[in-house]
Design a protein around this motif. Structure first.
Motif, PDB file in Angstrom:
ATOM      1  N   THR A  81       6.906 -20.168  19.876  1.00  0.00           N
ATOM      2  CA  THR A  81       7.651 -20.039  18.124  1.00  0.00           C
ATOM      3  C   THR A  81       6.400 -20.298  17.318  1.00  0.00           C
ATOM      4  O   THR A  81       4.994 -20.876  17.759  1.00  0.00           O
ATOM      5  CB  THR A  81       8.478 -21.604  18.445  1.00  0.00           C
ATOM      6  OG1 THR A  81       9.026 -21.409  19.718  1.00  0.00           O
ATOM      7  CG2 THR A  81       9.030 -21.650  17.396  1.00  0.00           C
ATOM      8  N   LEU A  82       6.610 -19.661  16.394  1.00  0.00           N
ATOM      9  CA  LEU A  82       5.796 -20.281  15.112  1.00  0.00           C
ATOM     10  C   LEU A  82       6.356 -20.651  14.022  1.00  0.00           C
ATOM     11  O   LEU A  82       8.167 -20.074  13.539  1.00  0.00           O
ATOM     12  CB  LEU A  82       4.918 -19.103  14.642  1.00  0.00           C
ATOM     13  CG  LEU A  82       4.441 -17.755  15.489  1.00  0.00           C
ATOM     14  CD1 LEU A  82       4.090 -16.772  14.801  1.00  0.00           C
ATOM     15  CD2 LEU A  82       2.630 -18.928  16.223  1.00  0.00           C
ATOM     16  N   ARG A  83       6.216 -21.648  13.105  1.00  0.00           N
ATOM     17  CA  ARG A  83       6.229 -22.035  11.945  1.00  0.00           C
ATOM     18  C   ARG A  83       5.395 -21.209  11.116  1.00  0.00           C
ATOM     19  O   ARG A  83       4.207 -21.115  10.883  1.00  0.00           O
ATOM     20  CB  ARG A  83       6.502 -23.339  11.866  1.00  0.00           C
ATOM     21  CG  ARG A  83       7.234 -23.878  12.577  1.00  0.00           C
ATOM     22  CD  ARG A  83       7.538 -25.995  11.460  1.00  0.00           C
ATOM     23  NE  ARG A  83       6.053 -26.716  12.127  1.00  0.00           N
ATOM     24  CZ  ARG A  83       5.913 -27.185  12.669  1.00  0.00           C
ATOM     25  NH1 ARG A  83       6.446 -27.643  13.798  1.00  0.00           N
ATOM     26  NH2 ARG A  83       5.131 -27.555  12.762  1.00  0.00           N
ATOM     27  N   ILE A  84       6.258 -20.225  10.372  1.00  0.00           N
ATOM     28  CA  ILE A  84       5.068 -20.240   9.472  1.00  0.00           C
ATOM     29  C   ILE A  84       5.557 -20.173   7.205  1.00  0.00           C
ATOM     30  O   ILE A  84       6.585 -19.813   7.445  1.00  0.00           O
ATOM     31  CB  ILE A  84       5.830 -18.174   9.136  1.00  0.00           C
ATOM     32  CG1 ILE A  84       4.906 -18.454  10.358  1.00  0.00           C
ATOM     33  CG2 ILE A  84       4.414 -17.548   8.070  1.00  0.00           C
ATOM     34  CD1 ILE A  84       4.472 -16.297  10.509  1.00  0.00           C
ATOM     35  N   GLY A  85       4.662 -20.595   6.687  1.00  0.00           N
ATOM     36  CA  GLY A  85       5.577 -21.031   5.092  1.00  0.00           C
ATOM     37  C   GLY A  85       6.037 -19.621   4.481  1.00  0.00           C
ATOM     38  O   GLY A  85       5.272 -18.611   4.558  1.00  0.00           O
ATOM     39  N   GLU A  86       7.261 -20.135   4.014  1.00  0.00           N
ATOM     40  CA  GLU A  86       7.488 -18.411   2.751  1.00  0.00           C
ATOM     41  C   GLU A  86       6.416 -17.889   1.677  1.00  0.00           C
ATOM     42  O   GLU A  86       6.728 -17.057   1.537  1.00  0.00           O
ATOM     43  CB  GLU A  86       8.731 -18.973   1.767  1.00  0.00           C
ATOM     44  CG  GLU A  86       8.367 -19.968   0.760  1.00  0.00           C
ATOM     45  CD  GLU A  86      10.094 -20.686   0.522  1.00  0.00           C
ATOM     46  OE1 GLU A  86       9.778 -21.421  -0.283  1.00  0.00           O
ATOM     47  OE2 GLU A  86      11.190 -20.743   1.031  1.00  0.00           O
ATOM     48  N   LEU A  87       5.574 -18.837   1.938  1.00  0.00           N
ATOM     49  CA  LEU A  87       4.762 -17.973   0.402  1.00  0.00           C
ATOM     50  C   LEU A  87       3.493 -17.631   1.616  1.00  0.00           C
ATOM     51  O   LEU A  87       2.950 -16.287   0.947  1.00  0.00           O
ATOM     52  CB  LEU A  87       3.758 -19.207   0.122  1.00  0.00           C
ATOM     53  CG  LEU A  87       4.357 -20.323  -0.802  1.00  0.00           C
ATOM     54  CD1 LEU A  87       3.159 -21.613  -1.383  1.00  0.00           C
ATOM     55  CD2 LEU A  87       5.012 -20.068  -2.002  1.00  0.00           C
ATOM     56  N   HIS A  88       3.731 -17.070   2.630  1.00  0.00           N
ATOM     57  CA  HIS A  88       2.926 -15.733   3.212  1.00  0.00           C
ATOM     58  C   HIS A  88       3.883 -14.747   3.254  1.00  0.00           C
ATOM     59  O   HIS A  88       3.246 -13.681   3.442  1.00  0.00           O
ATOM     60  CB  HIS A  88       2.704 -16.435   4.858  1.00  0.00           C
ATOM     61  CG  HIS A  88       1.534 -17.852   4.950  1.00  0.00           C
ATOM     62  ND1 HIS A  88       0.836 -17.499   5.032  1.00  0.00           N
ATOM     63  CD2 HIS A  88       1.869 -18.283   5.629  1.00  0.00           C
ATOM     64  CE1 HIS A  88       0.138 -18.585   4.995  1.00  0.00           C
ATOM     65  NE2 HIS A  88       0.924 -19.062   5.336  1.00  0.00           N
TER      66      HIS A  88
END
Length: 113
Positions: A27-34
């Motif tokens: 499970t990953l959390r990735i910011g929308e800016l990526h």
């Protein structure tokens, strides 16, 4: 496809946490800016993880605001017949969660982005 570069750093974090155990999911959390495209990330991880302990692992992506890139948890395969340390019972061939509760996950180093 910048997702390949991200996945290289993610795989390093997964391998560190897995400590040689086979990983079945993460499970990953990735910011929308990526600006990550979920199918491209899954395909990139599949490519990068080939031949590793995470080969075939399912990727769960949680998009969050900002620039975050965090490995929240991994699911590892238990060996059939292994004794569960918390109960002393024989465990089936099932997944166990390996999570870093205190820190909220492993930040993926910036040099891999």
């Amino acid at each position: 496809m910048h997702e390949v570069g991200l996945c290289e750093g993610i795989l390093r974090a997964v391998e560190d946490r897995a400590a040689g155990r086979r990983v079945t999911g993460l499970t990953l959390r990735i910011g929308e800016l990526h600006a990550v495209v979920e199918p491209a990330l899954a395909q990139s991880f599949e490519l990068v993880a080939a031949g590793s302990v995470a080969e075939g692992a399912e990727v769960e992506l949680r998009t969050v605001p900002g620039d975050e890139l965090t490995l929240v948890s991994i699911r590892v395969a238990r060996e059939a017949g292994a004794v569960a340390p918390d109960t002393g019972l024989v465990a089936p061939d099932a997944d166990a969660i390996a999570r870093d509760e205190g820190a909220g996950g492993d930040r993926v180093p910036r040099d891999s982005r």
